[in-house]
Design a protein around this motif. Structure first.
Motif, PDB file in Angstrom:
ATOM      1  N   THR A 267      30.292  38.642  43.672  1.00  0.00           N
ATOM      2  CA  THR A 267      31.600  38.950  43.090  1.00  0.00           C
ATOM      3  C   THR A 267      31.565  38.842  41.571  1.00  0.00           C
ATOM      4  OG1 THR A 267      32.677  38.103  45.089  1.00  0.00           O
ATOM      5  CG2 THR A 267      34.036  38.342  43.127  1.00  0.00           C
ATOM      6  N   THR A 268      30.913  37.799  41.063  1.00  0.00           N
ATOM      7  CA  THR A 268      30.791  37.637  39.614  1.00  0.00           C
ATOM      8  C   THR A 268      30.033  38.796  38.990  1.00  0.00           C
ATOM      9  OG1 THR A 268      30.847  35.223  39.814  1.00  0.00           O
ATOM     10  CG2 THR A 268      29.905  36.136  37.797  1.00  0.00           C
ATOM     11  N   MET A 269      28.963  39.221  39.650  1.00  0.00           N
ATOM     12  CA  MET A 269      28.181  40.327  39.121  1.00  0.00           C
ATOM     13  C   MET A 269      28.996  41.621  39.098  1.00  0.00           C
ATOM     14  SD  MET A 269      24.445  41.651  40.376  1.00  0.00           S
ATOM     15  CE  MET A 269      25.058  41.933  42.048  1.00  0.00           C
ATOM     16  N   ILE A 270      29.793  41.847  40.139  1.00  0.00           N
ATOM     17  CA  ILE A 270      30.617  43.055  40.201  1.00  0.00           C
ATOM     18  C   ILE A 270      31.692  43.027  39.114  1.00  0.00           C
ATOM     19  CG2 ILE A 270      32.272  44.339  41.613  1.00  0.00           C
ATOM     20  CD1 ILE A 270      30.666  43.451  44.060  1.00  0.00           C
ATOM     21  N   PHE A 271      32.409  41.926  39.010  1.00  0.00           N
ATOM     22  CA  PHE A 271      33.498  41.837  38.040  1.00  0.00           C
ATOM     23  C   PHE A 271      32.968  41.838  36.608  1.00  0.00           C
ATOM     24  CE2 PHE A 271      36.000  41.093  41.665  1.00  0.00           C
ATOM     25  CZ  PHE A 271      37.335  41.086  41.319  1.00  0.00           C
ATOM     26  N   SER A 272      31.739  41.388  36.424  1.00  0.00           N
ATOM     27  CA  SER A 272      31.177  41.356  35.073  1.00  0.00           C
ATOM     28  C   SER A 272      30.915  42.740  34.522  1.00  0.00           C
ATOM     29  CB  SER A 272      29.867  40.549  35.070  1.00  0.00           C
ATOM     30  OG  SER A 272      30.101  39.205  35.445  1.00  0.00           O
ATOM     31  N   ASN A 273      30.878  43.744  35.371  1.00  0.00           N
ATOM     32  CA  ASN A 273      30.656  45.111  34.924  1.00  0.00           C
ATOM     33  C   ASN A 273      31.945  45.838  34.578  1.00  0.00           C
ATOM     34  OD1 ASN A 273      27.624  45.925  35.281  1.00  0.00           O
ATOM     35  ND2 ASN A 273      28.107  44.648  37.039  1.00  0.00           N
ATOM     36  N   LEU A 274      33.080  45.154  34.691  1.00  0.00           N
ATOM     37  CA  LEU A 274      34.358  45.762  34.345  1.00  0.00           C
ATOM     38  C   LEU A 274      34.640  45.596  32.860  1.00  0.00           C
ATOM     39  CD1 LEU A 274      36.588  44.514  37.306  1.00  0.00           C
ATOM     40  CD2 LEU A 274      35.465  46.731  37.089  1.00  0.00           C
ATOM     41  N   GLU A 275      35.389  46.526  32.311  1.00  0.00           N
ATOM     42  CA  GLU A 275      35.905  46.360  30.961  1.00  0.00           C
ATOM     43  C   GLU A 275      37.039  45.339  30.991  1.00  0.00           C
ATOM     44  OE1 GLU A 275      34.810  47.647  28.189  1.00  0.00           O
ATOM     45  OE2 GLU A 275      33.239  48.893  29.070  1.00  0.00           O
ATOM     46  N   ALA A 276      37.269  44.716  29.850  1.00  0.00           N
ATOM     47  CA  ALA A 276      38.274  43.660  29.787  1.00  0.00           C
ATOM     48  C   ALA A 276      39.659  44.119  30.230  1.00  0.00           C
ATOM     49  CB  ALA A 276      38.332  43.063  28.382  1.00  0.00           C
ATOM     50  N   PRO A 277      40.174  45.298  29.825  1.00  0.00           N
ATOM     51  CA  PRO A 277      41.494  45.705  30.311  1.00  0.00           C
ATOM     52  C   PRO A 277      41.546  45.854  31.823  1.00  0.00           C
ATOM     53  CG  PRO A 277      40.858  47.021  28.407  1.00  0.00           C
ATOM     54  CD  PRO A 277      39.650  46.251  28.813  1.00  0.00           C
ATOM     55  N   THR A 278      40.493  46.399  32.431  1.00  0.00           N
ATOM     56  CA  THR A 278      40.446  46.530  33.886  1.00  0.00           C
ATOM     57  C   THR A 278      40.353  45.170  34.545  1.00  0.00           C
ATOM     58  OG1 THR A 278      39.282  48.622  33.586  1.00  0.00           O
ATOM     59  CG2 THR A 278      39.271  47.678  35.791  1.00  0.00           C
ATOM     60  N   LEU A 279      39.614  44.259  33.934  1.00  0.00           N
ATOM     61  CA  LEU A 279      39.473  42.916  34.491  1.00  0.00           C
ATOM     62  C   LEU A 279      40.810  42.185  34.501  1.00  0.00           C
ATOM     63  CD1 LEU A 279      37.310  40.981  35.575  1.00  0.00           C
ATOM     64  CD2 LEU A 279      37.018  40.123  33.253  1.00  0.00           C
ATOM     65  N   ILE A 280      41.615  42.391  33.482  1.00  0.00           N
ATOM     66  CA  ILE A 280      42.933  41.753  33.434  1.00  0.00           C
ATOM     67  C   ILE A 280      43.849  42.336  34.508  1.00  0.00           C
ATOM     68  CG2 ILE A 280      44.982  41.472  31.987  1.00  0.00           C
ATOM     69  CD1 ILE A 280      43.088  41.340  29.595  1.00  0.00           C
ATOM     70  N   LEU A 281      43.765  43.631  34.745  1.00  0.00           N
ATOM     71  CA  LEU A 281      44.559  44.236  35.813  1.00  0.00           C
ATOM     72  C   LEU A 281      44.117  43.728  37.177  1.00  0.00           C
ATOM     73  CD1 LEU A 281      44.805  47.934  34.608  1.00  0.00           C
ATOM     74  CD2 LEU A 281      46.589  46.210  34.591  1.00  0.00           C
ATOM     75  N   ALA A 282      42.826  43.448  37.327  1.00  0.00           N
ATOM     76  CA  ALA A 282      42.337  42.940  38.610  1.00  0.00           C
ATOM     77  C   ALA A 282      42.920  41.571  38.934  1.00  0.00           C
ATOM     78  CB  ALA A 282      40.809  42.871  38.598  1.00  0.00           C
TER      79      ALA A 282
END
Length: 697
Positions: A267-282
């Motif tokens: 899960t960490t590896m997957i989320f680490s590939n997101l851009e910060a704006p997308t990560l905040i929406l997640a």
């Protein structure tokens, strides 16, 4: 034994006989006639009369065609007979859809045409045939007997079995199972149920993924493409979403949420590939997603992938200023740092760069032009025409050491007070001539007796070049600034120096470039080829770029000592040069008042910047942050986009004279001027949390 042998005796044998005597009696004599009789008793096929009870008992199939008009029928039967004529006539011209009465005949086992004398007006209104309950003329009335008869038949519960010989039709029995029928293996039903549940789980998971992707895509579409458009105060990104946290109430969604089932590492590896704006929406998808998206491990990877400088060549080039990536030990980030907050701080600082809102800090103390400077997160070192080297504390902005000869000690009241910019936040007075100023003055064993024109340092040594034609190598590990040895080989002033972990490079007004061994100080080779003073040099691996007053920048191979590429200006001499960290781009500026950008591989000119109002005296390339800093004799500092060359920051007259040197890092620009001051443009001065980005080295 046949199924018919167990049939229940028909109720027809117990019904009253249908005779003329019975029919001749008034209707009131048989109050329960409508209840006792069935459709099989009352109606007969076309052209036949009703049978008596004896005829029914003998076969129930005999029909009498010779007594159609001689039987003594009741008044109700006559009415029904008249209605049947109309039904036959209407049916011959109406649609083929059977009426409700026709269906009742089929259901009772009759296949012949309906008898005209006994078919009531029981036609559905959709067929266009009038109902017996509606008058057929102005004064006609429906038969009370026929209405009662029809209602009784319509509401009567069907018999348990059909007419004779049709038991199998009404109560079908399942066929026997053949002896050779294949038997399912044990557990077949359980496996089938498990397979069905698995298919349902996969379908649900796929729907969840599609919905999540649609949700995130919709949110991203509502935002602008640039990170800077997601605002949180001054930062370029809203670090906490204003939307309410949506709870996942569906049991199926909770059961098949991949974040709940995948290992934390994946899960960490997957989320680490997101851009910060997308990560905040997640973070607002569900509680599980919120916990995963807020993980410090995720934000550490996102932060470092965006802001950590990348190394392209070996040896690693010397970094100007700080990296702005927090605390590191032995090349690894220190744990338990607030990476999400650090991301917010970096975006806020970048936003201030774009908006052009720095704060001014002035360093006073030199008594003449300040030609050169370099800085990191702890200190700033400047060299001046007043023949001294000064060390400034980056946290307090006070001068902590002055290095010079005995005859170069500054006198009181110098320099005179200079005009400061309105955005000034620090303007400490000079310590010259004070007791504190005398305490910080240091006279080393060896020093320059002429102007300090250039300098560069790393974690171990500092190299200074002077108008006395020499360079001095200093040991700075203990902060005592002990001179190690002097490099002699030029016949004119040393205009610029650079170094790595193997070499020291110096260039001079004598049009030569000297290569020295860093460890021993031995002279390795001299690079000849320029026809004018070599004003600047920059080193990347085994490649060296130089700029000269002859109007040409040259690319050299240090292993062979040969010039491999030339980058000519359009008209006049070049005073400054920069080499990108990946050794792919060369920047040069000078008397043309512009900054040239060349492709290092092809030698082609990529673009030319907008003109300064004077000589471009200084250049600095911060390729990782995409900024080019140029200082000019027009007393301005310009900040341009590295890719396009477009100027997005212009700072004019923040000093009172020429800009002689200007360098930057992620947060600030440090510039020196002919007016004897050093100027810091700090874009992180008013940003909360800026201390989180400082390394503890």
């Amino acid at each position: 034994m046949s199924p018919s042998s167990h049939r229940r005796p028909s109720i027809l044998s117990h019904r009253p006989r249908t005779s003329s005597a019975v029919d001749s009696k008034p209707e009131s004599a048989y109050p329960d006639m409508g209840v006792k009789r069935t459709a099989s008793q009352t109606f007969a096929p076309h052209g036949a009369t009703m049978a008596t009870a004896e005829n029914v008992d003998e076969g129930r199939t005999a029909w009498f065609s010779t007594h159609a008009h001689t039987s003594s029928l009741s008044r109700a039967s006559q009415v029904i007979a008249g209605g049947c004529k109309q039904i036959r006539r209407r049916l011959s011209t109406s649609s083929s859809r059977p009426s409700s009465t026709a269906s009742s005949f089929v259901d009772n086992g009759f296949t012949g045409p309906m008898p005209p004398s006994q078919t009531p007006h029981l036609i559905h209104h959709d067929s266009g045939i009038p109902s017996p309950f509606e008058p057929r003329g102005e004064n006609s009335q429906p038969s009370r007997f026929s209405i009662r008869r029809f209602n009784t038949m319509r509401n009567r519960r069907p018999a348990a079995s059909g007419p004779c010989g049709d038991t199998a039709r009404y109560n079908p029995c399942p066929p026997p199972i053949p002896s050779n029928y294949p038997q399912q293996p044990p557990g077949h039903a359980a496996r089938a149920a498990a397979a069905a549940m698995n298919n349902e789980r996969i379908s649900t998971q796929r729907r969840e993924q599609e919905l999540t992707a649609r949700f995130l895509a919709g949110k991203m579409d509502s935002m602008q493409s640039s990170d800077e458009d997601i605002k949180d105060n001054e930062s370029g990104i809203g670090m906490s979403c204003s939307m309410a946290l949506q709870r996942t109430d569906s049991v199926q969604e909770k059961k098949y949420d991949p974040v709940r089932h995948l290992p934390a590492e994946i899960t960490t590896m997957i989320f680490s590939n997101l851009e910060a704006p997308t990560l905040i929406l997640a973070e607002v998808v569900s509680h599980a997603w919120n916990e995963a998206a807020r993980s410090p491990h995720v934000w550490r990877n996102v932060f470092l992938s965006k802001f950590q400088p990348k190394v392209h060549v070996s040896p690693t080039p010397i970094m100007m200023g700080g990296a702005g990536c927090g605390q590191f030990r032995n090349g690894k980030p220190v744990p338990m740092q607030n990476w999400k907050e650090m991301y917010k701080v970096r975006k806020t600082i970048n936003r201030r760069w774009n908006n052009g809102s720095p704060s001014a800090i002035y360093l006073n103390g030199h008594t003449d032009s300040v030609y050169c400077c370099q800085f990191d997160e702890d200190k700033i070192i400047t060299g001046s025409r007043d023949r001294t080297i000064r060390v400034w504390d980056m946290k307090t902005y006070k001068c902590v050491k002055v290095i010079g000869g005995a005859t170069n000690r500054p006198v009181p009241n110098t320099p005179h007070r200079l005009e400061a910019h309105k955005e000034t936040v620090v303007n400490n007075p000079s310590l010259n001539g004070t007791a504190e100023g005398n305490d910080i003055y240091h006279i080393p064993a060896d020093y320059h007796e002429a102007s300090i024109l250039c300098l560069q340092y790393d974690n171990e040594i500092m190299v200074t070049g002077s108008s006395d034609h020499t360079c001095i190598v200093w040991d700075i590990t203990g902060k005592n600034y002990v001179p190690l040895y002097r490099l002699k080989g030029h016949s004119a002033g040393v205009l610029d120096v650079c170094l790595d972990d193997k070499h020291i490079i110096s260039c001079s007004k004598d049009a030569s470039i000297n290569v020295w061994d860093r460890k021993t100080g031995n002279h390795i080779r001299c690079l000849q080829g320029h026809r004018g003073p070599v004003n600047a040099v920059q080193l990347r691996g085994n490649l060296l770029v130089s700029a000269s007053g002859d109007g040409v920048a040259k690319l050299w191979n240090l292993d062979s000592g040969l010039c491999v590429k030339e980058f000519p200006s359009q008209d006049r001499g070049l005073a400054a040069v920069e080499f990108s960290d990946d050794a792919k781009t060369v920047l040069a500026g000078g008397n043309d008042h512009v900054v040239y950008k060349f492709d290092a591989n092809s030698g082609q000119l990529t673009h030319t910047s907008h003109k300064h109002g004077g000589l471009v005296r200084s250049l600095f390339l911060d390729a990782h942050n995409g900024r080019v800093i140029s200082g000019s004799y027009d007393q301005s500092i310009r900040i341009a986009d590295y890719k396009t060359g477009d100027v997005f920051g212009l700072y004019e007259n923040w000093t009172t004279s020429w800009i002689l040197s200007a360098k930057s890092d992620y947060r600030r620009v440090v510039a020196t001027s002919q007016d004897g001051r050093a100027l810091i443009l700090d874009f992180g001065w008013r940003v909360n949390g800026k201390e989180l980005l400082v390394s503890d080295k």
